[in-house]
Design a protein around this motif. Sequence first.
Motif, mmCIF file in Angstrom:
data_model
loop_
_atom_site.group_PDB
_atom_site.id
_atom_site.type_symbol
_atom_site.label_atom_id
_atom_site.label_comp_id
_atom_site.label_asym_id
_atom_site.label_seq_id
_atom_site.Cartn_x
_atom_site.Cartn_y
_atom_site.Cartn_z
ATOM 1 N N ALA A 163 -9.828 -0.804 6.198
ATOM 2 C CA ALA A 163 -8.009 -0.728 5.841
ATOM 3 C C ALA A 163 -7.622 0.729 6.308
ATOM 4 O O ALA A 163 -7.837 1.812 5.986
ATOM 5 C CB ALA A 163 -7.961 -0.625 4.032
ATOM 6 N N ASN A 214 0.712 -1.156 -0.181
ATOM 7 C CA ASN A 214 -0.048 -0.150 -0.038
ATOM 8 C C ASN A 214 1.017 1.282 0.023
ATOM 9 O O ASN A 214 0.510 2.209 -0.538
ATOM 10 C CB ASN A 214 -1.059 0.012 1.199
ATOM 11 N N ASP A 227 -7.048 -5.036 1.584
ATOM 12 C CA ASP A 227 -6.496 -3.852 1.832
ATOM 13 C C ASP A 227 -5.837 -3.262 0.517
ATOM 14 O O ASP A 227 -6.152 -2.093 0.174
ATOM 15 C CB ASP A 227 -5.372 -3.693 2.877
#
Length: 320
Positions: free
Chosen positions: A104, A27, A50
């Motif tokens: 998330a 991420n 996520d």
Amino acid sequence: MPASIRLRPPSRSVTELRPPGSKSLSNRALLLAAMAEGSTTIRGLLDAEDTQVMLHCLTRLGIWYQRERVGQAKVEEGLIVEGTAGRMGGEEAGSRPNLDVGTAGTVARFLTAALAAAPRPSWALVGIDGSARMRERPMDTLLESLTELGAGIETVGKPGALPCRVLAGRGLQGGTLHFDELASSQFISALVIAGVWARIPLRLVMRRGTPAKPYVDMTVAMLERFGGKAAWVEPARGEVGMVLQVEPSTLRAPSNPVLIEPDASAASYLLALPVIWGGRVTVPDLGSGSLQGDAKFFEILGRFGAEVEQSASFTRAGKG
């Protein structure tokens, strides 16, 4: 459901196992690629909830990405993200996109900070909301810090929590922020990511340090891959604790693909198997230069008598 389940010990084997990519690295890489100038290729990306939420939010913002090869079945084989160079959006997103971050936390915190800092946003307002559980999780330290730095943030429901709105055109001034006790290292990581777009250097003074410092170090290291500048520095006169300084920077896509390491926490279970049952397991792409704190788990296995080895390109454990 059966009345009993019979478990058999695994056979002794010598094998190589690579768990999926690190969620934390995935991420961070996706967001920084969206913020940067140019096209970033990311390989080894985790394909899980996520990261799917992050990709969905980027899509809602009009940020374009594609699989590296035509006919490619899995995102971990390679994804190309087109950076927005400060706009944090595309024209097709419209002036008021709404984002659902689900549960998330990295998406909620990192994306909120990046949007608040965007120097040339392509939208007028972005709404950010999440699941009922995400609405309960703390956002107050981050939202208050962004507001103090000059960002336009409106909370819609409970103060200091989602849902919220980010207003375009404010950006971040920079300066010094002081923290006493932090509920999450994600607040610091979010501010580090946003701080590269501040007008002047951003200085984060943590009087009692930060929880999970390796995750902040991970953010700093990943930021540097994209040309960002952040570093731990000595406290100035009158400052107490840990100090992290972020310099205004132009983020650019790395010339080489960003390789996401396998998740070190997941790898720890695989490395422990041969220590219990005999044999040897090698985890490739998880080496001595890993950005993950759990990559040092092999040292603990060594203290328990396991035969362990870590090079620049792999970690190995075995016994017998």
